[in-house]
Design an enzyme around this catalytic site. Structure first.
Site, PDB file in Angstrom:
ATOM      1  CB  ILE A   1      -9.565 -10.153  10.975  1.00  0.00           C
ATOM      2  CG1 ILE A   1     -10.117  -9.574  11.471  1.00  0.00           C
ATOM      3  CG2 ILE A   1      -9.165 -11.206  11.433  1.00  0.00           C
ATOM      4  CD1 ILE A   1      -9.761  -9.014  12.532  1.00  0.00           C
ATOM      5  CD  GLU A   2      -2.551  -7.614   9.158  1.00  0.00           C
ATOM      6  OE1 GLU A   2      -1.369  -8.200   9.255  1.00  0.00           O
ATOM      7  OE2 GLU A   2      -3.028  -6.527   8.435  1.00  0.00           O
TER       8      GLU A   2
ATOM      9  CB  CYS B   1      -9.762  -3.683   4.418  1.00  0.00           C
ATOM     10  SG  CYS B   1      -8.527  -4.331   2.785  1.00  0.00           S
TER      11      CYS B   1
ATOM     12  CD  GLU C   1     -11.349   0.245   4.935  1.00  0.00           C
ATOM     13  OE1 GLU C   1     -10.984  -0.732   5.561  1.00  0.00           O
ATOM     14  OE2 GLU C   1     -10.888   1.316   4.751  1.00  0.00           O
TER      15      GLU C   1
ATOM     16  CB  CYS D   1      -8.078  -0.634  -0.301  1.00  0.00           C
ATOM     17  SG  CYS D   1      -9.169  -2.305  -0.575  1.00  0.00           S
TER      18      CYS D   1
ATOM     19  CB  CYS E   1     -12.545  -0.846   0.794  1.00  0.00           C
ATOM     20  SG  CYS E   1     -11.802  -2.142   2.107  1.00  0.00           S
TER      21      CYS E   1
HETATM   22  N1  THU Z   1      -5.814  -2.217   5.336  1.00  0.00           N
HETATM   23  C1  THU Z   1      -7.665  -1.851   5.584  1.00  0.00           C
HETATM   24  O1  THU Z   1      -7.942  -2.312   6.717  1.00  0.00           O
HETATM   25  N2  THU Z   1      -8.145  -1.067   5.590  1.00  0.00           N
HETATM   26  C2  THU Z   1      -7.995  -0.058   4.046  1.00  0.00           C
HETATM   27  O2  THU Z   1      -8.479   0.475   3.845  1.00  0.00           O
HETATM   28  C3  THU Z   1      -6.096  -0.552   3.773  1.00  0.00           C
HETATM   29  C4  THU Z   1      -5.875  -2.194   4.385  1.00  0.00           C
HETATM   30  C5  THU Z   1      -5.653  -2.923   6.219  1.00  0.00           C
HETATM   31  C6  THU Z   1      -5.248  -4.238   5.545  1.00  0.00           C
HETATM   32  C7  THU Z   1      -4.115  -5.101   6.162  1.00  0.00           C
HETATM   33  O3  THU Z   1      -4.415  -5.714   7.392  1.00  0.00           O
HETATM   34  C8  THU Z   1      -3.700  -3.983   7.020  1.00  0.00           C
HETATM   35  O4  THU Z   1      -4.342  -3.028   6.440  1.00  0.00           O
HETATM   36  C9  THU Z   1      -1.845  -3.315   5.470  1.00  0.00           C
HETATM   37  O5  THU Z   1      -2.359  -3.450   4.170  1.00  0.00           O
END
Ligand code: THU
Length: 160
Positions: free
Chosen positions: A63-64, A73, A75, A112, A115
C-alpha cells in the site's frame, strides 16, 4: 585474520506443480492478494499470503502513499495483520509474488531488508523456521526454510 563464507541453502522449483500442495495453495493466495495492492507511484504490485499453524491464511498487499515512506510492503502488511488478529498462533510460511505494470516479472522477487528483519521476529515469536516462498508473476519459485538463509548476522533481541 580469517576469511569466512556465509553459505545459504535454498531450493528452486521450475513451477508450482513441483510444490507441496499446501505451498502451492499459499502461493496461489499470494497471487490473489496482488488485487489488494495500491501502487499508484511504483506501479509494482506485490501480494503476500501468510499461513498460520492453525491453517488460517492472512493476505497482504503493498500500500503506497504520496508521502512515500508512509507506504508499506506486502509482506509486512500480511505479517502485521496476522500477528494483530492471531497474536498467539505461530506463523508457518509466507508466499510472496509481484506484478509490474511495466515488465513481466518472470523471476522470483525476494523480500526487502526491512521485511526480512520483521520476519526474524515473526520466526522467533513462532519458535519455528519460517518458510519463505517467492515467485514473480510466473516462472521459477525460490523457497527458503528459515529467515537466517536470507538474513545472515541477524540483529537479535538478546542484544537489547
Ligand atoms: N515492495 C513490497 O511490497 N515488498 C518487497 O519486498 C519489495 C517492495 C513494494 C514497496 C513499494 O510499494 C513497491 O513494492 C516498489 O518498491
Amino acid at each position: 585474520m580469517k576469511k569466512q563464507q556465509f553459505i545459504s541453502d535454498y531450493v528452486i522449483y521450475d513451477d508450482e506443480k513441483e510444490l507441496e500442495l499446501k505451498d502451492a495453495e499459499l502461493l496461489s493466495q499470494a497471487h490473489e492478494a496482488v488485487q489488494g495492492s495500491y501502487a499508484s507511484y511504483s506501479h509494482f504490485h506485490v501480494g503476500a499470503a501468510v499461513r498460520l499453524l492453525n491453517g488460517v491464511v492472512v493476505k497482504g498487499a503493498n500500500i503506497e502513499n504520496a508521502a512515500y515512506p508512509s507506504g508499506l510492503c506486502a509482506e509486512r502488511v500480511a505479517l502485521f495483520a496476522a500477528q494483530a488478529q492471531y497474536p498467539d498462533v505461530p506463523i508457518e510460511a509466507i508466499a510472496i509474488t509481484a506484478e509490474s505494470e511495466h515488465n513481466e516479472i518472470d523471476e522470483p522477487i525476494a523480500p526487502c531488508g526491512a521485511c526480512r528483519q520483521v520476519m526474524v521476529e515473526a520466526e522467533q515469536r513462532s519458535q519455528r523456521p519460517l518458510r519463505i516462498i517467492c515467485q514473480g508473476h510466473k516462472g521459477a519459485i525460490m523457497v527458503f526454510d528459515g529467515i537466517e538463509t536470507l538474513m545472515p548476522f541477524i540483529f537479535l533481541t538478546k542484544f537489547l
